[in-house]
Design an enzyme around this catalytic site. Structure first.
Site, PDB file in Angstrom:
ATOM      1  CG  ASP A   1     -33.346 168.543  17.824  1.00 25.67           C
ATOM      2  OD1 ASP A   1     -33.212 169.338  18.392  1.00 25.67           O
ATOM      3  OD2 ASP A   1     -34.329 168.408  16.900  1.00 25.67           O
TER       4      ASP A   1
ATOM      5  CD  GLU B   1     -40.127 173.954  17.827  1.00 26.11           C
ATOM      6  OE1 GLU B   1     -41.346 173.635  18.316  1.00 26.11           O
ATOM      7  OE2 GLU B   1     -39.338 172.908  17.802  1.00 26.11           O
TER       8      GLU B   1
ATOM      9  CG  HIS C   1     -34.324 172.063  17.243  1.00 24.92           C
ATOM     10  ND1 HIS C   1     -34.855 171.378  18.161  1.00 24.92           N
ATOM     11  CD2 HIS C   1     -35.201 173.017  16.789  1.00 24.92           C
ATOM     12  CE1 HIS C   1     -36.177 171.922  18.419  1.00 24.92           C
ATOM     13  NE2 HIS C   1     -36.702 172.642  17.366  1.00 24.92           N
TER      14      HIS C   1
HETATM   15  C1  ACM Z   1     -40.820 170.967  14.248  1.00 28.16           C
HETATM   16  O1  ACM Z   1     -41.847 170.041  14.629  1.00 28.16           O
HETATM   17  N1  ACM Z   1     -40.465 171.488  15.163  1.00 28.16           N
HETATM   18  C2  ACM Z   1     -40.503 171.055  12.880  1.00 28.16           C
END
Ligand code: ACM
Length: 555
Positions: A185, A327, A260
């Site tokens: 991440d 995201e 991420h």
């Molecule tokens: C997530 O909670 N961004 C998959």
């Protein structure tokens, strides 16, 4: 333990007429073909807990010996599936017949539970001295879903290897069978990649961490001024995979792309959108939330991640490989001349389609290697790659759309089964993250939405997963607190044939927990949230808490 206290509740339980079976010093363990792993696990678990040797078959016997027999049976498999089992307990022995090796293992877990909480300890304790009794019975059992998962985010706060092995044991004890490891991440890269050592050397450490979930509301941000890091070597991960496999748990790795990814960019600046940001000075992210620093949609990035994934596939034999896809802010792609040129060159309609192209590339790449891509439900945007499966996290809608389009789905809606979210509205909850989701709420979670129930698309719901994000849980005690007892309720939801949510008997579940399962979690050393509210050390700093309603029972 009484037959009626089992969690997850089995499909059918018929009490036997005879006396209990008593496991004693002369009891034997007889493993049929294909059950050797379970025999090994049963002996390594029950012998220390009970102080009994579980002799091999054929050893000298006298007096009231009994035998625990493990068998695989095709007829049972045809009737109950490979994970199904029949457990017959009579006064002279226990017979566990599985539809396949996994069924035998789940049957052995049921036997362990019936022996009582002390069977979960690592040494023989006084608590078990009353005798190791199992009530006479015939149990027939099989899971509702084939994907019964738990996601652990080891990127935000690292869980050392021993903690991951412990997690596997905790999952297996609840008949959960998928451990999704969120390995990369913005805040950390945890998996050793041999030909790219900087990913863990640089990407595995962040200089400090933001205090609080998304900073402190209305106040200037505060950092803890402590470095945080950790990484698994490939040998560590192979050990985790093998340990899990012996417990019929599949480890699904997640390498999150194209968002991420800031830890990877900090280690390899060429991976970022170098024409819009100075990636050379980028550090592993020290904040929480969604970073705008995403991967460039370049050939360099594709080749880099293909090489990373080659190593990932060597370590993880799982059919599914999770590539994140959640995201991914598109600001940098909008501003980047290189990304815009890429969009034109590929004839795409825009940035969403670019993300879809990116994921589609790896979907085909994985498929060519006999694997399947799974990603968060954002991978639906701009068109879902053929063959890809979806983790439906922003609610049910993504999962419904994906299943209708013929894609497999794992339901993990954040409104229901995000275990980082608080479990009570009270001020004592350690960090007030997200929705209030109580134990009762999780018990009433239904993986199959009404829109799919009873249709030919229902079969695309492979199962469900509870997700544990760790921005605010910096150690095992904190993760335990968020995870338990809610994961126990979740385990019953995904294994047992429960009625519709409004008809589920939460009172009965609570009573079973109080009679046997808080004591079982104690025996396993789990720092769960007690039913009356957090222990003083679990409370939010500075909050004294409500008057205690009585301590949970202890073994
Ligand atoms: C997530 O909670 N961004 C998959």
């Amino acid at each position: 333990m009484p037959l009626t206290d089992l969690i997850p509740a089995p499909r059918s339980v018929a009490p036997g007429r005879g006396p209990d079976f008593v496991l004693g010093p002369e009891s034997r363990l007889d493993a049929g073909p294909g059950t050797e792993d379970t025999a090994c696990w049963l002996r390594s678990t029950l012998s220390p807990a009970t102080g009994l040797p579980l002799l091999p078959p054929g050893a000298e016997q006298s007096g009231e010996a009994g035998t625990v027999r493990l068998r695989i049976c095709e007829t049972t498999g045809a009737r109950l599936g490979p994970e199904g089992y029949v457990l017959d307990v009579t006064d002279d022995g226990v017979r566990i017949t599985g539809g396949g090796p996994a069924g035998v293992f789940w049957g052995a877990q049921t036997l362990r539970q019936l022996l009582g909480p002390a069977a979960y300890r690592r040494a023989n304790s006084a608590a078990g001295s009353a005798g190791w009794r199992v009530p006479a019975a015939r149990i027939e059992d099989a899971p509702r879903f084939s994907w019964r998962g738990y996601m652990l985010d080891v990127a935000r706060h690292f869980t050392p290897k021993d903690g991951v092995l412990r997690t596997v044991d905790l999952l297996a004890a609840h008949k959960l069978n998928v451990l999704h490891l969120h390995l990369t991440d913005d805040q950390g890269w945890r998996i050793e990649i041999r030909h790219r050592p900087r990913l863990t050397e640089t990407g595995g450490t962040r200089a400090r961490s933001l205090i609080g979930h998304r900073g402190r509301q209305g106040a200037p941000p505060l950092w803890d001024e402590r470095a945080h890091g950790g990484r698994y070597t490939q040998d560590d991960l192979r050990e985790i995979v093998a340990y899990a496999a012996a417990r019929h748990v599949t480890v699904v790795p997640e390498i999150d792309v194209p968002g991420h990814s800031r830890a990877a960019i900090a280690a390899h600046p060429e991976l970022g959108n170098t024409d819009v940001v100075d990636t050379a000075s980028m550090e592993v992210w020290t904040e929480w939330g969604v970073s705008r620093d995403v991967l460039a949609p370049s050939e360099t990035v594709l080749r880099f991640y293909e090489a990373v994934l080659e190593e990932v596939l060597e370590i993880f034999p799982s059919r599914f490989v999770h590539l994140g896809g959640d995201e991914c802010p598109k600001d940098q792609w909008r501003a980047s001349a290189a990304a815009q040129a890429r969009i034109r060159e590929l004839g795409l309609t825009g940035e969403d389609a670019l993300q879809s192209w990116f994921i589609g590339h790896f979907d085909r790449w994985l498929a060519a290697r006999g694997r399947r891509l799974i990603g968060w439900d954002e991978i639906l945007e701009g068109g879902l790659a053929e063959g890809a499966a979806v983790s439906s996290w922003r609610g049910y809608a993504g999962g419904i759309a994906a299943a209708r389009a013929g894609h497999d789905v794992v339901m993990c809606p954040e409104q229901q089964v995000y275990l980082d979210h608080r479990q009570d509205a009270g001020p004592e909850e350690p960090v007030p993250v997200g929705y209030v989701r109580t134990l009762r709420d999780v018990y009433r979670f239904e993986p199959v939405p009404q829109e799919l129930a009873g249709t030919d698309r229902e079969r695309h719901v492979l199962g469900a997963q509870a997700n544990m994000w760790t921005e605010c849980t910096e150690n095992q005690q904190r993760v335990d607190y968020q995870t338990f007892p809610r994961l126990v309720a979740f385990a019953e939801v995904v294994w047992s044939a429960l009625p519709a949510p409004h008809r589920r008997d939460f009172g009965d579940f609570e009573q079973r927990m109080t009679r046997a399962h808080y004591a079982r979690l104690d025996a396993m050393g789990v720092d769960y949230r007690p039913p009356h509210g957090p222990h003083p050390w679990q409370r939010r700093p500075g909050v004294r808490g409500r008057p205690a309603g009585g301590a949970p029972p202890r073994v």
